[in-house]
Design a protein around this motif. Structure first.
Motif, PDB file in Angstrom:
ATOM      1  N   GLN A  26       6.954   4.405   9.172  1.00  0.00           N
ATOM      2  CA  GLN A  26       7.017   5.299  10.330  1.00  0.00           C
ATOM      3  C   GLN A  26       7.748   6.592   9.980  1.00  0.00           C
ATOM      4  N   LEU A  27       8.811   6.497   9.197  1.00  0.00           N
ATOM      5  CA  LEU A  27       9.536   7.705   8.794  1.00  0.00           C
ATOM      6  C   LEU A  27       8.668   8.590   7.909  1.00  0.00           C
ATOM      7  N   VAL A  28       7.868   7.989   7.033  1.00  0.00           N
ATOM      8  CA  VAL A  28       6.934   8.777   6.215  1.00  0.00           C
ATOM      9  C   VAL A  28       5.905   9.451   7.105  1.00  0.00           C
ATOM     10  N   ALA A  29       5.388   8.710   8.087  1.00  0.00           N
ATOM     11  CA  ALA A  29       4.427   9.298   9.018  1.00  0.00           C
ATOM     12  C   ALA A  29       5.034  10.474   9.773  1.00  0.00           C
ATOM     13  N   ASP A  30       6.347  10.437   9.969  1.00  0.00           N
ATOM     14  CA  ASP A  30       7.046  11.520  10.664  1.00  0.00           C
ATOM     15  C   ASP A  30       7.420  12.672   9.728  1.00  0.00           C
ATOM     16  N   GLY A  31       7.082  12.536   8.443  1.00  0.00           N
ATOM     17  CA  GLY A  31       7.290  13.645   7.517  1.00  0.00           C
ATOM     18  C   GLY A  31       8.256  13.414   6.382  1.00  0.00           C
ATOM     19  N   MET A  32       8.865  12.248   6.297  1.00  0.00           N
ATOM     20  CA  MET A  32       9.828  11.993   5.224  1.00  0.00           C
ATOM     21  C   MET A  32       9.123  11.903   3.882  1.00  0.00           C
ATOM     22  N   ARG A  33       9.709  12.522   2.850  1.00  0.00           N
ATOM     23  CA  ARG A  33       9.184  12.476   1.491  1.00  0.00           C
ATOM     24  C   ARG A  33      10.348  12.287   0.520  1.00  0.00           C
ATOM     25  N   PRO A  34      10.201  11.441  -0.493  1.00  0.00           N
ATOM     26  CA  PRO A  34      11.274  11.297  -1.478  1.00  0.00           C
ATOM     27  C   PRO A  34      11.451  12.578  -2.274  1.00  0.00           C
ATOM     28  N   LEU A  35      12.682  12.854  -2.636  1.00  0.00           N
ATOM     29  CA  LEU A  35      13.000  14.060  -3.395  1.00  0.00           C
ATOM     30  C   LEU A  35      12.906  13.738  -4.882  1.00  0.00           C
TER      31      LEU A  35
ATOM     32  N   PRO B 149       0.826  -1.206   0.000  1.00  0.00           N
ATOM     33  CA  PRO B 149       0.000   0.000   0.000  1.00  0.00           C
ATOM     34  C   PRO B 149       0.861   1.257   0.000  1.00  0.00           C
ATOM     35  N   VAL B 150       0.393   2.293  -0.689  1.00  0.00           N
ATOM     36  CA  VAL B 150       1.094   3.576  -0.665  1.00  0.00           C
ATOM     37  C   VAL B 150       1.007   4.146   0.745  1.00  0.00           C
ATOM     38  N   PRO B 151       2.131   4.458   1.368  1.00  0.00           N
ATOM     39  CA  PRO B 151       2.074   5.057   2.707  1.00  0.00           C
ATOM     40  C   PRO B 151       1.247   6.334   2.709  1.00  0.00           C
ATOM     41  N   ALA B 152       0.440   6.506   3.734  1.00  0.00           N
ATOM     42  CA  ALA B 152      -0.425   7.679   3.833  1.00  0.00           C
ATOM     43  C   ALA B 152       0.403   8.950   3.758  1.00  0.00           C
ATOM     44  N   GLY B 153      -0.031   9.878   2.919  1.00  0.00           N
ATOM     45  CA  GLY B 153       0.653  11.150   2.786  1.00  0.00           C
ATOM     46  C   GLY B 153       1.485  11.286   1.535  1.00  0.00           C
ATOM     47  N   LEU B 154       1.788  10.163   0.850  1.00  0.00           N
ATOM     48  CA  LEU B 154       2.567  10.234  -0.377  1.00  0.00           C
ATOM     49  C   LEU B 154       1.666  10.400  -1.591  1.00  0.00           C
ATOM     50  N   SER B 155       2.040  11.293  -2.492  1.00  0.00           N
ATOM     51  CA  SER B 155       1.371  11.378  -3.783  1.00  0.00           C
ATOM     52  C   SER B 155       1.809  10.191  -4.625  1.00  0.00           C
ATOM     53  N   MET B 156       1.134   9.980  -5.758  1.00  0.00           N
ATOM     54  CA  MET B 156       1.515   8.884  -6.636  1.00  0.00           C
ATOM     55  C   MET B 156       2.916   9.099  -7.208  1.00  0.00           C
TER      56      MET B 156
ATOM     57  N   THR C  50      14.305   2.935  -4.181  1.00  0.00           N
ATOM     58  CA  THR C  50      15.427   3.689  -3.610  1.00  0.00           C
ATOM     59  C   THR C  50      15.387   3.699  -2.083  1.00  0.00           C
ATOM     60  N   TYR C  51      14.222   3.906  -1.502  1.00  0.00           N
ATOM     61  CA  TYR C  51      14.156   3.994  -0.045  1.00  0.00           C
ATOM     62  C   TYR C  51      14.262   2.620   0.621  1.00  0.00           C
ATOM     63  N   LEU C  52      13.723   1.587  -0.023  1.00  0.00           N
ATOM     64  CA  LEU C  52      13.901   0.248   0.527  1.00  0.00           C
ATOM     65  C   LEU C  52      15.369  -0.163   0.433  1.00  0.00           C
ATOM     66  N   THR C  53      16.012   0.183  -0.675  1.00  0.00           N
ATOM     67  CA  THR C  53      17.449  -0.062  -0.809  1.00  0.00           C
ATOM     68  C   THR C  53      18.223   0.686   0.267  1.00  0.00           C
ATOM     69  N   ALA C  54      17.888   1.959   0.450  1.00  0.00           N
ATOM     70  CA  ALA C  54      18.589   2.771   1.445  1.00  0.00           C
ATOM     71  C   ALA C  54      18.410   2.198   2.849  1.00  0.00           C
ATOM     72  N   TYR C  55      17.199   1.819   3.203  1.00  0.00           N
ATOM     73  CA  TYR C  55      16.947   1.299   4.549  1.00  0.00           C
ATOM     74  C   TYR C  55      17.717   0.001   4.783  1.00  0.00           C
ATOM     75  N   HIS C  56      17.692  -0.899   3.799  1.00  0.00           N
ATOM     76  CA  HIS C  56      18.438  -2.144   3.946  1.00  0.00           C
ATOM     77  C   HIS C  56      19.942  -1.882   4.036  1.00  0.00           C
ATOM     78  N   ALA C  57      20.430  -0.958   3.196  1.00  0.00           N
ATOM     79  CA  ALA C  57      21.860  -0.657   3.220  1.00  0.00           C
ATOM     80  C   ALA C  57      22.292  -0.116   4.575  1.00  0.00           C
TER      81      ALA C  57
ATOM     82  N   ASP D 214      18.788  10.915   3.381  1.00  0.00           N
ATOM     83  CA  ASP D 214      17.532  11.223   4.058  1.00  0.00           C
ATOM     84  C   ASP D 214      17.275  10.264   5.215  1.00  0.00           C
ATOM     85  N   VAL D 215      17.350   8.958   4.928  1.00  0.00           N
ATOM     86  CA  VAL D 215      17.069   7.959   5.962  1.00  0.00           C
ATOM     87  C   VAL D 215      18.124   8.006   7.063  1.00  0.00           C
ATOM     88  N   ALA D 216      19.381   8.111   6.690  1.00  0.00           N
ATOM     89  CA  ALA D 216      20.457   8.095   7.695  1.00  0.00           C
ATOM     90  C   ALA D 216      20.339   9.250   8.679  1.00  0.00           C
TER      91      ALA D 216
END
Length: 329
Positions: free
Chosen positions: A284-293, A107-114, A123-130, A158-160
């Motif tokens: 959780q990070l998206v819920a806290d305000g994170m958005r992809p650039l 599911p698209v995390p709440a708050g993200l546009s398409m 990119t963000y799943l890669t970043a989190y795993h890395a 962003d994630v770090a």
């Protein structure tokens, strides 16, 4: 349906837009009406037939997408027509519809546009795993991100920073470093004009980096490895610089460095529990305000231009192809 198609191996100019049959729903899969698809460096490798696995011609490029569920195959649970989802496939995303394994969408995390959702999953799943799964990052540790203005690089910065790490961004120009600074990088290194190893040591007070995340490879991998502290970690996730580096293993031995490889396609297939934890952490990070650039949005008819700009490393964040109507938030 309309789709981008690679009919000959080569550069971005080989990609054209064609009318092709829509995918048929199969068991265990979800058919998605695509709203947007992101451009990633591996797309260029597939088009050039230079990726680790080859895709037969003709094919539709694109691995990362967002959209609305059109239909679900036999055995699929948890998704229904109309659901807003984002996901990844090996190829096929740059089309009006894509068929994806149910395990490869969420599911698209709440708050993200398409558009944001299309730029998020790979990119963000890669970043989190890395950073977390492979890199075991802790708050206060020094993290060096190579290629810090690219799609994966900006996600790593962003994630770090949101996880409390101290980020050193490394990129190919002062202008590209500004992007990482805005995302919270504490320091920047222009690795074209500056000595990467020396600057990492200077910034960390001589201690060296705790973790290096490297989506670039080429001639920058070894000096970054040499600047890791004893017992540090090095995570390789790609070779956007062109050349696959050959690392002297005595450096790994003498510094007790842990080197990990991360190829998201196989991680998603083989590590379901780790992927579930990563998705929870990112939500959780998206819920806290994170958005992809996202730095650029192109129409499907302009897909070759979008690919060319990524190949020439012009954008300073993710590039997205707009395919369907953007859902209002």
């Amino acid at each position: 349906m309309r789709a981008a198609r690679c009919e000959e191996y080569g550069g971005p100019e080989q990609v054209v837009v064609r009318e092709v049959p829509a995918p048929e729903v199969t068991p265990g899969h979800v058919l998605v009406d695509v709203a947007a698809a992101a451009v990633n460096f591996p797309d260029l490798l597939f088009i050039a037939d230079r990726y680790q696995v080859s895709v037969g011609l003709p094919f539709t490029p694109g691995s990362e997408f967002s959209g609305t569920v059109a239909a679900v195959g036999e055995g699929v649970v948890g998704f229904a027509p109309g659901d807003r989802v984002h996901g990844s496939v090996v190829t096929g995303a740059m089309a009006e519809q894509v068929l994806a394994p149910a395990r490869s969408i969420a599911p698209v995390p709440a708050g993200l546009s398409m558009v944001e959702a299309a730029a998020f999953r790979v990119t963000y799943l890669t970043a989190y795993h890395a950073l977390v799964t492979a890199g075991a990052v802790e708050p206060g540790q020094w993290v060096v991100v190579l290629g810090a203005a690219g799609g994966v690089g900006t996600a790593c910065v962003d994630v770090a920073t949101r996880l409390g790490a101290r980020v050193i961004a490394a990129a190919s120009s002062p202008e590209r470093l500004q992007v990482a600074t805005k995302l919270g990088a504490e320091a920047g290194i222009d690795y074209v004009a500056e000595d990467l190893k020396t600057r990492i040591k200077e910034i960390t007070g001589g201690a060296g980096a705790d973790l290096v995340v490297d989506p670039v490879g080429d001639r920058w991998a070894e000096p970054a490895l040499r600047a890791i502290r004893w017992g540090g970690r090095f995570v390789t996730i790609g070779f956007a610089g062109g050349e696959i580096p050959r690392i002297p293993l005595n450096l790994v031995l003498l510094k007790n460095v842990t080197v990990r490889g991360l190829e998201l396609r196989t991680w998603v297939e083989r590590l379901p529990e780790e992927n579930a934890r990563a998705r929870e952490g990112l939500a959780q990070l998206v819920a806290d305000g994170m958005r992809p650039l996202v730095s650029e949005v192109h129409e499907l008819d302009d897909v070759a231009t979008a690919l060319r700009r990524v190949a020439e490393r012009i954008p300073t964040a993710k590039v997205v192809i707009s395919i369907g109507a953007e859902e209002k938030q």
